[in-house]
Design a protein around this motif. Structure first.
Motif, PDB file in Angstrom:
ATOM      1  N   ALA B   9       0.823  -1.206   0.000  1.00 25.16           N
ATOM      2  CA  ALA B   9       0.000   0.000   0.000  1.00 25.16           C
ATOM      3  C   ALA B   9       0.855   1.253   0.000  1.00 25.16           C
ATOM      4  CB  ALA B   9      -0.938  -0.012   1.204  1.00 25.16           C
ATOM      5  N   THR B  10       1.794   1.283   0.935  1.00 23.98           N
ATOM      6  CA  THR B  10       2.630   2.492   1.017  1.00 23.98           C
ATOM      7  C   THR B  10       3.426   2.677  -0.258  1.00 23.98           C
ATOM      8  OG1 THR B  10       4.237   1.144   2.195  1.00 23.98           O
ATOM      9  CG2 THR B  10       2.862   2.638   3.507  1.00 23.98           C
ATOM     10  N   LEU B  11       3.855   1.546  -0.828  1.00 23.17           N
ATOM     11  CA  LEU B  11       4.669   1.659  -2.029  1.00 23.17           C
ATOM     12  C   LEU B  11       3.844   2.202  -3.180  1.00 23.17           C
ATOM     13  CD1 LEU B  11       7.439   1.265  -3.135  1.00 23.17           C
ATOM     14  CD2 LEU B  11       6.806  -1.016  -3.847  1.00 23.17           C
ATOM     15  N   VAL B  12       2.636   1.667  -3.286  1.00 22.68           N
ATOM     16  CA  VAL B  12       1.777   2.156  -4.357  1.00 22.68           C
ATOM     17  C   VAL B  12       1.474   3.627  -4.136  1.00 22.68           C
ATOM     18  CG1 VAL B  12      -0.515   2.000  -5.374  1.00 22.68           C
ATOM     19  CG2 VAL B  12       0.778  -0.073  -4.913  1.00 22.68           C
ATOM     20  N   LEU B 174      14.083   9.146  -6.429  1.00 23.00           N
ATOM     21  CA  LEU B 174      14.377   7.751  -6.742  1.00 23.00           C
ATOM     22  C   LEU B 174      14.622   6.948  -5.472  1.00 23.00           C
ATOM     23  CD1 LEU B 174      16.640   8.277  -9.839  1.00 23.00           C
ATOM     24  CD2 LEU B 174      14.549   6.933  -9.793  1.00 23.00           C
ATOM     25  N   MET B 175      15.327   7.563  -4.530  1.00 16.55           N
ATOM     26  CA  MET B 175      15.608   6.869  -3.275  1.00 16.55           C
ATOM     27  C   MET B 175      14.305   6.489  -2.588  1.00 16.55           C
ATOM     28  SD  MET B 175      18.832   8.898  -1.626  1.00 16.55           S
ATOM     29  CE  MET B 175      18.628   8.245   0.015  1.00 16.55           C
ATOM     30  N   GLU B 176      13.360   7.418  -2.624  1.00 20.38           N
ATOM     31  CA  GLU B 176      12.070   7.131  -2.002  1.00 20.38           C
ATOM     32  C   GLU B 176      11.352   6.014  -2.721  1.00 20.38           C
ATOM     33  OE1 GLU B 176      10.134  10.917   0.170  1.00 20.38           O
ATOM     34  OE2 GLU B 176       9.085  10.120  -1.585  1.00 20.38           O
ATOM     35  N   GLU B 177      11.460   6.027  -4.026  1.00 23.76           N
ATOM     36  CA  GLU B 177      10.789   4.984  -4.809  1.00 23.76           C
ATOM     37  C   GLU B 177      11.273   3.600  -4.439  1.00 23.76           C
ATOM     38  OE1 GLU B 177      10.478   5.018  -9.040  1.00 23.76           O
ATOM     39  OE2 GLU B 177      10.397   7.211  -9.015  1.00 23.76           O
ATOM     40  N   VAL B 178      12.573   3.484  -4.167  1.00 21.61           N
ATOM     41  CA  VAL B 178      13.077   2.155  -3.828  1.00 21.61           C
ATOM     42  C   VAL B 178      12.951   1.864  -2.341  1.00 21.61           C
ATOM     43  CG1 VAL B 178      14.687   2.101  -5.753  1.00 21.61           C
ATOM     44  CG2 VAL B 178      15.441   2.928  -3.548  1.00 21.61           C
ATOM     45  N   GLY B 179      12.350   2.785  -1.631  1.00 19.95           N
ATOM     46  CA  GLY B 179      12.073   2.499  -0.237  1.00 19.95           C
ATOM     47  C   GLY B 179      13.153   2.951   0.727  1.00 19.95           C
ATOM     48  N   LEU B 180      13.934   3.925   0.348  1.00 16.69           N
ATOM     49  CA  LEU B 180      14.931   4.462   1.283  1.00 16.69           C
ATOM     50  C   LEU B 180      14.515   5.853   1.712  1.00 16.69           C
ATOM     51  CD1 LEU B 180      18.180   3.409  -0.592  1.00 16.69           C
ATOM     52  CD2 LEU B 180      17.318   2.440   1.519  1.00 16.69           C
ATOM     53  N   SER B 181      14.758   6.161   2.970  1.00 15.44           N
ATOM     54  CA  SER B 181      14.322   7.446   3.478  1.00 15.44           C
ATOM     55  C   SER B 181      15.151   8.596   2.905  1.00 15.44           C
ATOM     56  CB  SER B 181      14.455   7.439   5.006  1.00 15.44           C
ATOM     57  OG  SER B 181      14.510   8.742   5.488  1.00 15.44           O
ATOM     58  N   GLY B 195      21.081  -5.137   1.861  1.00 15.73           N
ATOM     59  CA  GLY B 195      19.814  -4.964   1.168  1.00 15.73           C
ATOM     60  C   GLY B 195      19.589  -3.512   0.760  1.00 15.73           C
ATOM     61  N   GLN B 196      19.934  -2.586   1.671  1.00 20.67           N
ATOM     62  CA  GLN B 196      19.764  -1.163   1.369  1.00 20.67           C
ATOM     63  C   GLN B 196      20.673  -0.741   0.229  1.00 20.67           C
ATOM     64  OE1 GLN B 196      20.689   0.136   5.300  1.00 20.67           O
ATOM     65  NE2 GLN B 196      18.557   0.679   5.752  1.00 20.67           N
ATOM     66  N   ARG B 197      21.875  -1.327   0.200  1.00 21.94           N
ATOM     67  CA  ARG B 197      22.806  -0.968  -0.868  1.00 21.94           C
ATOM     68  C   ARG B 197      22.284  -1.441  -2.212  1.00 21.94           C
ATOM     69  NH1 ARG B 197      28.420  -2.885   1.264  1.00 21.94           N
ATOM     70  NH2 ARG B 197      28.250  -2.031   3.340  1.00 21.94           N
ATOM     71  N   GLN B 198      21.670  -2.591  -2.218  1.00 26.55           N
ATOM     72  CA  GLN B 198      21.123  -3.091  -3.471  1.00 26.55           C
ATOM     73  C   GLN B 198      19.991  -2.180  -3.937  1.00 26.55           C
ATOM     74  OE1 GLN B 198      22.682  -4.493  -5.548  1.00 26.55           O
ATOM     75  NE2 GLN B 198      22.501  -6.708  -5.388  1.00 26.55           N
ATOM     76  N   ARG B 199      19.228  -1.658  -3.004  1.00 25.47           N
ATOM     77  CA  ARG B 199      18.184  -0.695  -3.377  1.00 25.47           C
ATOM     78  C   ARG B 199      18.807   0.546  -3.987  1.00 25.47           C
ATOM     79  NH1 ARG B 199      13.042  -1.717  -0.556  1.00 25.47           N
ATOM     80  NH2 ARG B 199      13.389  -3.431   0.900  1.00 25.47           N
ATOM     81  N   LEU B 200      19.933   0.987  -3.392  1.00 30.33           N
ATOM     82  CA  LEU B 200      20.637   2.147  -3.947  1.00 30.33           C
ATOM     83  C   LEU B 200      21.086   1.857  -5.369  1.00 30.33           C
ATOM     84  CD1 LEU B 200      22.936   3.421  -1.065  1.00 30.33           C
ATOM     85  CD2 LEU B 200      21.138   4.714  -2.193  1.00 30.33           C
ATOM     86  N   ALA B 201      21.586   0.641  -5.570  1.00 29.53           N
ATOM     87  CA  ALA B 201      22.054   0.283  -6.905  1.00 29.53           C
ATOM     88  C   ALA B 201      20.905   0.321  -7.899  1.00 29.53           C
ATOM     89  CB  ALA B 201      22.704  -1.099  -6.880  1.00 29.53           C
ATOM     90  N   ILE B 202      19.741  -0.145  -7.461  1.00 25.05           N
ATOM     91  CA  ILE B 202      18.564  -0.132  -8.344  1.00 25.05           C
ATOM     92  C   ILE B 202      18.155   1.309  -8.634  1.00 25.05           C
ATOM     93  CG2 ILE B 202      16.129  -0.765  -8.548  1.00 25.05           C
ATOM     94  CD1 ILE B 202      16.765  -3.229  -6.844  1.00 25.05           C
ATOM     95  N   ALA B 203      18.150   2.128  -7.579  1.00 26.14           N
ATOM     96  CA  ALA B 203      17.779   3.534  -7.786  1.00 26.14           C
ATOM     97  C   ALA B 203      18.711   4.188  -8.786  1.00 26.14           C
ATOM     98  CB  ALA B 203      17.816   4.279  -6.453  1.00 26.14           C
ATOM     99  N   ARG B 204      19.996   3.904  -8.631  1.00 24.14           N
ATOM    100  CA  ARG B 204      20.989   4.470  -9.541  1.00 24.14           C
ATOM    101  C   ARG B 204      20.740   4.008 -10.969  1.00 24.14           C
ATOM    102  NH1 ARG B 204      27.296   3.130  -8.865  1.00 24.14           N
ATOM    103  NH2 ARG B 204      26.586   1.042  -9.368  1.00 24.14           N
ATOM    104  N   ALA B 205      20.441   2.720 -11.099  1.00 23.26           N
ATOM    105  CA  ALA B 205      20.225   2.196 -12.450  1.00 23.26           C
ATOM    106  C   ALA B 205      18.999   2.838 -13.101  1.00 23.26           C
ATOM    107  CB  ALA B 205      20.068   0.681 -12.382  1.00 23.26           C
ATOM    108  N   LEU B 206      18.028   3.209 -12.289  1.00 25.43           N
ATOM    109  CA  LEU B 206      16.797   3.784 -12.842  1.00 25.43           C
ATOM    110  C   LEU B 206      16.938   5.251 -13.210  1.00 25.43           C
ATOM    111  CD1 LEU B 206      14.107   2.178 -10.546  1.00 25.43           C
ATOM    112  CD2 LEU B 206      14.634   1.621 -12.907  1.00 25.43           C
TER     113      LEU B 206
END
Lengths: 321, 295, 359
Positions: B9-12, B174-181, B195-206
């Motif tokens: 829900a929060t993500l959507v 982008l950081m917010e989109e991947v769930g980082l504050s 796990g947080q770093r992988q989210r950063l990597a995804i945000a960067r890729a996007l």
């Protein structure tokens, strides 16, 4: 294995040849030559200087001179010294022998002192012997070689315990065989002492660092848990573990000792390669400079190769490369 | 907000706000050129081959290993593909070739009607942005001394997109989109968990709005609950941004949940390619069977 | 004390030393080139607080030293007149008279500082006396002033030469490590050639093909150039190592994936790593270069007279009678000890900070 050594040998040869080539050609760029100083003498006419130049082949082209020099090297003469009026080789061998005597003894003594001391310090890091060690080495390291040499000379002058320079005393030839040896040794003491005092602190620190690192490793802890006494741990295992980095240090020691001996020989008038090079630079005695530079390269490269061979013997892992 | 427990829900909810933000930012000028045409094929790989030199013998002969042998692969728009196979089958090499990290010896890679391998350097630089790769080990893939916002904004900085402030804002979005504050903007990369770093990597890729995302064992270093979360994140982001992704993995269970189709690689070629359920239920190639058995 | 604190302490100590040397013109009572031929090899002037009548003075004073014929004492204190130590003196016109007297001796040789400038000095005495805190040399020059100015020259030479060597090494090492291929091969062969000679031999060889007779200023810059150009090899090798490993990192590959140029990668990812190594090297190289300057100047191949440097200050000790009788001539060498101690402490602290066991 054989391939490795042939490769290293060729590599060493490339270095010696490369250095001599470079030195030779760069020296040709030098403004003025040996005879330039002579021209300032009002008694020498320009013609006589030119004649001398021609006699020694200094008016030829650079390439010709290089070829002539190569020929001279092949003959074993290594060029000609203008200042001494003799082939460079004969000058060099006598001096090189003296320098080697000094440098090799200093190296041997330094290692003989540094290894046990470093072991002792590193065995109990943080203990009082270790602190003493670190303090003493720091203090010694902070004293420049030049000052050490001059200070020891001062001591010699004031106390008269040691002769103040040179290799032999006047009247050397009249001494008996044993007397000659003692005379040389007494002259030998101060230069060697200076070199050793300069090298030991660095070596001690490296040995200590190596020992500390090895003793902190897991396999030592396991051995200790097995109940092996501390002393044996240090003597057997720590030393073996620290051996490899120490042998790689050998190369660095050689270069430091050679440079140090250059300075100290000049300061203490020890008739080695040092004063020869110094005078040759000041007098622009071209072939002597090239010859001594080649000698020092040869010594350094040779020493490094020996160090590599030792390393190979000690560290079998490298053999597979 | 505890990032590891992000609910759908929060993500959507965040997604919707990001979507509006994105549509606004589209007006300002997006980081890359708009899509050319509505084709159904996102990426096409043709006859790709690559061999690695292992060593040279004394006589001068070279002993090489063929990592890829005439690989043919088509990736549809909006598709998710899993690439599986035993170690040494060539999946990592294929991933690196597809994302242009390595050059294959021969073959073609078609994207948006152009063969990427025949492009000049300047055009290639443009094309590279459309395929992004995410590595297995985020600790090595992110410069530990960069801060989170610097990391995510780096692709934009390289492009010199817009102003520094705009880049920063986009990175935070982008950081917010991947769930980082957003508050962690100045935290250094080495201070984040895996796990947080992988989210950063995804945000960067996007950041460059790629069309294709290649994930080279990107989830393998994470523990199962995290894997599930990141998988969900990827699926949600795919809906938001509209990219296709290729997931390389040796973990079949993970692949099953994360992708629609799967391709099985064996000794440098693709031996099977179908919908994931079909392949796993009825494997046709011996290699696939072997893989399934070892699970 | 933590590692951080040790670094700051070392830096503070070195800073104080360098500051005192930079303020040489202020701290020194005399211009280093001023000679006094009548007072060669005077031992250090003694500061007195109690006069002949037994009275205590807060302000110290000195006596002039008259040359004596006694071999044991080169000069005897003339206690008839006391000269108090004055602080914050301006170089007076009276002081210039001494300069003029020396002009006749020196012929065309003119010192730059003494005649033109009238500036402040921390302390001094009236013109009829000389305060030689550390004695005087063979030409009657104040060793204390010469030590301060010489220290300025030596320390500056060391720092500039180290800067040059590190700069060259950083550049060449980065290029070699980053681009690889034949550039790397070429640079590495160069490194080997430069390291094939013991460093002092190398300095001699390079110095040998440069002009021998140079003006003092030229010799100073030439020396820095020689030391810098010769010393690039070891830093270059270290930098190359760091750059090689940084180049292979995934984050560099990722940045390339965004279309980053080589220049960007070097600037943002690779060079910052190399910087750390370079800084640690600085702590080791600067004392080495100071030492090299001292050795070369002592041997007459470095900074030339009349510019003082700690090396050529020690050169007078090459004469036997100086070595034997005038102990204060050693002091320029002794002054080097705290400098090296400071730099080695800094290097150790930096190494510890980087996680290396210090040697």
């Amino acid at each position: 294995m054989l391939r490795y050594f042939t490769r290293r040998l060729l590599h060493g040869l490339f270095l010696v040849v490369g250095v001599s080539l470079l030195t030779f050609f760069l020296l040709q760029l030098a403004p003025g030559d040996f005879f330039a100083e002579m021209r300032l003498n009002p008694q020498m006419t320009a013609e006589s200087v030119a004649a001398l130049r021609h006699q020694y082949g200094l008016d030829r082209s650079v390439a010709t001179r290089y070829l002539l020099w190569i020929n001279s090297v092949r003959k074993g003469e290594l060029g000609f010294s203008f200042a001494y009026d003799s082939p460079v080789a004969s000058l060099l061998w006598a001096r090189a022998r003296n320098t080697l005597m000094l440098t090799l003894s200093a190296m041997l003594l330094s290692w003989l002192i540094a290894v046990p001391v470093g072991l002792g310090c590193g065995a109990r890091p943080g203990g009082w012997s270790d602190r003493l060690c670190l303090g003493a080495t720091s203090s010694l390291l902070a004293i420049p070689d030049l000052l050490l040499a001059l200070g020891l000379l001062f001591l010699a002058v004031r106390t008269g315990w040691f002769p103040t320079g040179g290799m032999v005393s006047p009247g050397f030839d009249e001494l008996s065989g044993w007397g000659k040896v003692r005379d040389v040794l007494s002259h030998f003491c101060l230069p060697v002492a200076t070199l050793v005092l300069g090298t030991v602190p660095v070596l001690v620190r490296h040995v200590r660092a190596g020992v500390v690192e090895v003793l902190a490793s897991p396999f030592i802890r396991a051995a200790r848990a097995h109940g092996i006494p501390h002393r044996r741990l240090v003597a057997r295992y720590a030393l073996r573990g620290a051996a490899a980095p120490l042998i790689s240090l050998l190369g660095l020691t050689i270069t430091t000792l050679l440079s140090g001996s250059l300075l100290i020989e000049v300061v203490m008038s020890w008739p080695g390669v040092g004063p020869l090079l110094w005078e040759a630079v000041l007098a622009r005695d071209l072939y002597v400079v090239v010859g001594t530079v080649m000698f020092s390269t040869l010594f350094l490269v040779g020493g490094n190769m020996i160090a590599d061979a030792l390393l190979l013997a000690v560290e079998p892992r490298i053999r597979t490369e | 907000m505890n990032t590891e427990n992000v609910t759908a829900a929060t993500l959507v909810g965040h997604g919707l706000t990001s979507l509006t933000a994105l549509s606004v930012s589209r007006g300002e000028g997006r980081p890359y050129v708009s899509r050319s045409g509505m084709t159904t094929t996102a990426l096409q790989v043709r006859a790709l081959s690559k061999a690695y030199v292992q060593r040279r013998t004394l006589s001068g002969k070279t002993i090489s290993i063929e990592a890829l042998r005439n690989v043919e692969l088509t990736l549809q728009v909006d598709c998710t593909l899993g690439l599986v196979g035993e170690s040494g089958s060539g999946k990592s090499t294929l991933a690196r070739c597809m994302s242009l990290l390595e050059r294959p010896d021969s073959g073609e890679i078609w994207l948006d009607g152009k063969n990427l391998l025949s492009l000049k350097t300047s055009e290639l630089r443009c094309a590279r942005r459309r395929i992004q790769i995410i590595f297995q080990d985020p600790a090595r893939a992110l410069n530990p001394r960069f801060s989170a916002v610097e990391l995510v904004a780096e692709p934009l900085e390289v492009l010199r997109w817009n102003t520094a402030e705009a880049r920063r804002r986009r990175a935070l979005d982008l950081m917010e989109e991947v769930g980082l504050s957003r508050q962690w903007e100045n935290r250094l990369a080495l201070e984040f968990s895996g796990g947080q770093r992988q989210r950063l990597a995804i945000a960067r890729a996007l950041a460059l709005e790629p069309r294709i995302l290649v994930l080279d064992e990107a989830l393998s270093a994470l523990d199962p609950p995290l894997q599930a979360q990141i998988t969900k994140l990827l699926l949600d982001l795919k809906v938001l941004h509209g990219f296709s992704y290729v997931l390389i993995s040796h973990d079949l269970r993970l692949v099953e949940r994360a992708v629609d189709e799967v391709a099985v690689m064996h000794q440098g070629t693709i031996v099977e390619r179908d919908k994931v359920r079909e392949v796993f239920a009825a494997p046709r190639h011996t290699a696939t069977q072997a893989l399934l058995e070892s699970c | 004390m933590t590692g951080r604190h040790r670094i700051y302490l070392a830096l503070g100590f070195l800073g104080a030393l360098h500051a005192s040397v930079l303020l040489a013109s202020f701290l020194a009572p005399y211009d280093p080139k001023v000679q006094d031929r009548e007072l060669p090899f005077t031992p250090p002037t003694r500061l007195h607080f109690v006069d002949v009548r037994g009275r205590f003075h807060l302000r110290p004073f000195i006596y002039t030293c008259e040359p004596s014929s006694m071999p044991a004492a080169p000069c005897v204190e003339d206690r008839t007149r006391a000269f108090p130590l004055r602080f914050f003196v301006r170089e007076s016109s009276a002081g210039l008279e001494v300069e003029k007297a020396n002009l006749a001796d020196r012929g065309a040789e003119l010192g730059v500082g003494g005649l033109k400038r009238r500036h402040w000095r921390l302390f001094g005495v009236d013109q009829q006396a000389r305060i030689f805190l550390l004695g005087s040399d063979g030409l009657g020059r104040d060793q204390f002033s010469r030590l301060l100015h010489g220290g300025q020259v030596s320390l500056l030479a060391g720092i500039l030469a180290a800067g040059l060597a590190l700069g060259l090494g950083l550049m060449l090492g980065a290029v070699a490590g980053f681009y690889g291929g034949w550039v790397d091969e070429l640079i590495m062969r160069g490194v080997e050639l430069f390291l094939a000679l013991p460093w002092l031999y190398l300095l001699f060889a390079v110095r040998a093909f440069l002009p021998l007779h140079l003006s003092a200023v030229q010799s100073f810059f030439l020396l820095i150039a020689v030391m810098g150009v010769v010393g690039w090899a070891r830093p270059a090798r270290l930098v190359r190592c760091v750059v090689l490993s940084a180049r292979e990192r995934d984050y560099v590959a990722a940045a390339r994936g965004f279309g980053a140029s080589d220049a960007y990668l070097l600037r943002r990812h690779v060079l910052p790593q190399a910087f750390g190594v370079v800084m640690t090297q600085a702590g080791i190289l600067i004392p080495q270069f100071i030492l090299a300057e001292v050795a070369l100047s002592y041997l007459g191949l470095g900074v030339a007279e009349p510019v003082p440097s700690l090396g050529n200050l020690l050169a007078e000790l090459q004469q036997y009678h100086v070595l034997a009788s005038y102990w204060w001539m050693f002091l320029p060498g002794v002054a080097l000890i705290p400098v090296f101690a400071g730099y080695y402490a800094l290097a150790n602290a930096l190494q510890e900070g980087a996680g290396v066991v210090p040697t």
